[in-house]
Scaffold this active site. Structure first.
Site, PDB file in Angstrom:
ATOM      1  N   LEU A   1     -12.473   0.680  -2.749  1.00 15.27           N
ATOM      2  CA  LEU A   1     -12.434  -0.480  -3.650  1.00 15.27           C
ATOM      3  C   LEU A   1     -12.409  -0.010  -5.102  1.00 15.27           C
ATOM      4  O   LEU A   1     -12.728  -0.761  -6.018  1.00 15.27           O
ATOM      5  CB  LEU A   1     -13.632  -1.409  -3.404  1.00 15.27           C
ATOM      6  CG  LEU A   1     -13.747  -1.973  -1.983  1.00 15.27           C
ATOM      7  CD1 LEU A   1     -14.974  -2.876  -1.859  1.00 15.27           C
ATOM      8  CD2 LEU A   1     -12.508  -2.763  -1.600  1.00 15.27           C
ATOM      9  N   SER A   2     -12.080   1.259  -5.285  1.00 18.83           N
ATOM     10  CA  SER A   2     -11.818   1.813  -6.616  1.00 18.83           C
ATOM     11  C   SER A   2     -13.022   1.913  -7.531  1.00 18.83           C
ATOM     12  O   SER A   2     -12.963   1.520  -8.701  1.00 18.83           O
ATOM     13  CB  SER A   2     -10.734   0.995  -7.326  1.00 18.83           C
ATOM     14  OG  SER A   2      -9.516   1.231  -6.741  1.00 18.83           O
TER      15      SER A   2
ATOM     16  N   GLU B   1       0.840  -1.210   0.000  1.00 21.70           N
ATOM     17  CA  GLU B   1       0.000   0.000   0.000  1.00 21.70           C
ATOM     18  C   GLU B   1       0.868   1.250   0.000  1.00 21.70           C
ATOM     19  O   GLU B   1       1.853   1.335   0.730  1.00 21.70           O
ATOM     20  CB  GLU B   1      -0.884  -0.029   1.253  1.00 21.70           C
ATOM     21  CG  GLU B   1      -2.250   0.528   1.028  1.00 21.70           C
ATOM     22  CD  GLU B   1      -3.066  -0.319   0.062  1.00 21.70           C
ATOM     23  OE1 GLU B   1      -3.120   0.050  -1.132  1.00 21.70           O
ATOM     24  OE2 GLU B   1      -3.640  -1.331   0.483  1.00 21.70           O
TER      25      GLU B   1
ATOM     26  N   SER C   1     -14.061   4.621  -8.745  1.00 17.41           N
ATOM     27  CA  SER C   1     -13.739   5.585  -9.811  1.00 17.41           C
ATOM     28  C   SER C   1     -12.834   4.964 -10.870  1.00 17.41           C
ATOM     29  O   SER C   1     -13.072   5.131 -12.073  1.00 17.41           O
ATOM     30  CB  SER C   1     -13.129   6.861  -9.233  1.00 17.41           C
ATOM     31  OG  SER C   1     -12.071   6.559  -8.370  1.00 17.41           O
TER      32      SER C   1
ATOM     33  N   GLY D   1     -16.702   5.488  -2.633  1.00 18.83           N
ATOM     34  CA  GLY D   1     -15.785   6.066  -1.645  1.00 18.83           C
ATOM     35  C   GLY D   1     -15.283   5.049  -0.644  1.00 18.83           C
ATOM     36  O   GLY D   1     -14.827   5.399   0.443  1.00 18.83           O
TER      37      GLY D   1
ATOM     38  N   TYR E   1      -3.803  12.443   0.330  1.00 20.36           N
ATOM     39  CA  TYR E   1      -3.118  11.496  -0.560  1.00 20.36           C
ATOM     40  C   TYR E   1      -1.996  12.220  -1.309  1.00 20.36           C
ATOM     41  O   TYR E   1      -0.847  11.773  -1.334  1.00 20.36           O
ATOM     42  CB  TYR E   1      -4.133  10.892  -1.543  1.00 20.36           C
ATOM     43  CG  TYR E   1      -3.534   9.866  -2.482  1.00 20.36           C
ATOM     44  CD1 TYR E   1      -3.558   8.509  -2.163  1.00 20.36           C
ATOM     45  CD2 TYR E   1      -2.936  10.251  -3.681  1.00 20.36           C
ATOM     46  CE1 TYR E   1      -2.997   7.569  -3.013  1.00 20.36           C
ATOM     47  CE2 TYR E   1      -2.374   9.320  -4.528  1.00 20.36           C
ATOM     48  CZ  TYR E   1      -2.412   7.979  -4.196  1.00 20.36           C
ATOM     49  OH  TYR E   1      -1.856   7.060  -5.044  1.00 20.36           O
TER      50      TYR E   1
ATOM     51  N   SER F   1     -26.114   7.617 -14.283  1.00 17.90           N
ATOM     52  CA  SER F   1     -25.715   6.566 -13.337  1.00 17.90           C
ATOM     53  C   SER F   1     -26.908   6.164 -12.485  1.00 17.90           C
ATOM     54  O   SER F   1     -27.561   7.010 -11.866  1.00 17.90           O
ATOM     55  CB  SER F   1     -24.604   7.068 -12.421  1.00 17.90           C
ATOM     56  OG  SER F   1     -24.458   6.158 -11.338  1.00 17.90           O
TER      57      SER F   1
ATOM     58  N   ASP G   1      -4.633   0.731  -9.231  1.00 20.64           N
ATOM     59  CA  ASP G   1      -6.061   0.439  -9.345  1.00 20.64           C
ATOM     60  C   ASP G   1      -6.452   0.147 -10.783  1.00 20.64           C
ATOM     61  O   ASP G   1      -7.118  -0.852 -11.081  1.00 20.64           O
ATOM     62  CB  ASP G   1      -6.896   1.634  -8.837  1.00 20.64           C
ATOM     63  CG  ASP G   1      -6.538   2.005  -7.415  1.00 20.64           C
ATOM     64  OD1 ASP G   1      -5.862   1.200  -6.745  1.00 20.64           O
ATOM     65  OD2 ASP G   1      -6.926   3.101  -6.981  1.00 20.64           O
TER      66      ASP G   1
END
Ligand code: GLA
Length: 387
Positions: A127-128, A33, A130, A124, A224, A67, A174
């Site tokens: 788990l990706s 990570e 985006s 959010g 980040y 969406s 990712d």
């Protein structure tokens, strides 16, 4: 879900013409990570949960996105000739960014499209969701416009769009995991040169359990970027003496012998994590390949400690989930996964202990944090494709 997505598309945009269906997974990282922007190794896998997409090319330059996860936003409209990041376009900035990235890299998209997506990755959550949408869009563009790119190119275009269009300086993990995922395998990826190997995940008698903290990340993205620049500064300080291109090139010993070159105590901790986590990831994959799941689990636990104490990206929600997990019977290893600051943990739990694990960790979490966590027993699936 695919049928629902298709039906929604027909309801909104009509059922005529060449309508195509696609699926792009989410991912979980087992270990490694905050190493992917430090030239280190990662060990993620694609999941069987993800994002369904239904799309059809248009004759004109219009883009229409919908969406089913954000129905209140309605249809978001844009145009292939006006691709700029707009706050009000919300999630649609991800697919827009990928179209923009294709153009920047010389793959011009010549007409618009209508598109409906529907995902079952918690938003959010780390788990990706985006990156799943980005790679989905890459696969759609390649397929609908016959663009000559491979799946690694699509991962890189997705990362480029996230960096330059959406302002998050993420690494390649990712998008790579989502584009290149393989059923029942994790990907041992060296982010320094993108060489990779698939490692079979044969967890005889154990399962991968994800616990979602339900803490929304909020400021996470700026933190980040802050961690990333701390690592970059530490690297430049080390370069005063060492001939290296990334922290991933250092062993623990070389780091310890030279860490005094870094002029700030926090930066020493950040760089230490990047170096040790990379070495842990290499050792963890060796252990797994040798069938030693217990060592793999211990290294997962050590990864969390380092992310908590040295990298400082966990927070009380993730720490509560992981530290409670460590106390449960049948837990082989447990750690936060993804960027941190909220999001999810990943645990390897023996089959017979899974129910009690979910119940006990869930109970303690609710008591300490005041709202519930969600648990998912997940499976490792394929990368993104047309379906
Ligand atoms: C996010 C980023 C990845 C990686 C992880 C931390 O998921 O998108 O590139 O840096 O955080 O390992």
């Amino acid at each position: 879900m695919r049928t629902k997505t298709f039906d929604k598309f027909c309801e909104l945009f009509g059922n005529e013409g060449d309508i195509r269906l696609y699926f792009s997974p989410g991912r979980v990282n087992l270990i490694g990570e905050h190493t992917d922007y430090n030239g280190g190794h990662v060990f993620p896998c694609a999941l069987t949960i993800g994002t369904y997409g239904v799309a059809r090319k248009r004759e004109d330059s219009k883009l229409r996105f919908y969406s089913m996860n954000f129905e209140s936003l309605g249809v978001i409209e844009s145009d292939i000739n006006a691709l700029v990041n707009k706050k009000e376009d919300d999630w649609a900035n991800y697919p827009k960014g990928v179209i923009w990235a294709f153009g920047e890299k010389g793959h011009n998209i010549t007409s618009g499209m209508d598109m409906v997506i529907y995902g079952n990755i918690p938003n959010g959550s780390g788990l990706s969701s985006s990156a799943s949408v980005e790679v989905l869009m890459g696969v759609i563009l390649k397929d609908m416009f016959n663009i000559d790119v491979n799946m690694i190119d699509i991962a890189l275009l997705g990362q480029y769009s996230e960096n330059k269009f959406n302002g998050v300086n993420c690494g390649i993990m990712d998008q790579f995991a989502i584009a290149m995922g393989k059923e029942n395998h994790a990907i041992f990826l060296d982010t320094a040169d993108l060489s990779y190997q698939y490692a079979p995940i044969k967890l005889d008698g154990a399962k991968i359990v994800i616990a979602c903290s339900n803490k929304k990340r909020g400021l996470g993205d700026s933190k980040y970027n802050e961690r990333r620049s701390e690592c970059e500064t530490a690297l430049s300080e080390l370069k005063a003496k060492l001939d290296i291109n990334s922290l991933g090139e250092l062993t623990e010993d070389v780091f310890e012998a030279n860490k005094s070159l870094i002029n700030d105590a926090d930066r020493v901790k950040r760089a230490k994590h990047a170096v040790y986590e990379n070495q842990r990831t290499i050792k963890a994959v060796e252990a797994l390949n040798a069938g030693d799941i217990d060592t793999f689990g211990k290294l997962m636990n050590a990864s969390h400690v380092s992310l908590r104490d040295d990298y400082e990206v966990t927070g009380k929600e993730l720490d509560t989930l992981v530290e409670t997990a460590w106390e449960q019977d049948g837990v082989i290893g447990s750690r936060m996964t993804g960027a941190g600051f909220g999001g999810c943990t990943v645990s390897i739990v023996k089959d017979e202990a899974v129910d009690a694990f979910i119940e006990n960790v869930g109970k303690v979490y609710l008591e300490k944090i005041g709202y519930a966590a969600d648990f998912y027993v997940v499976e490792i699936g394929q990368g993104a494709s047309r379906i």
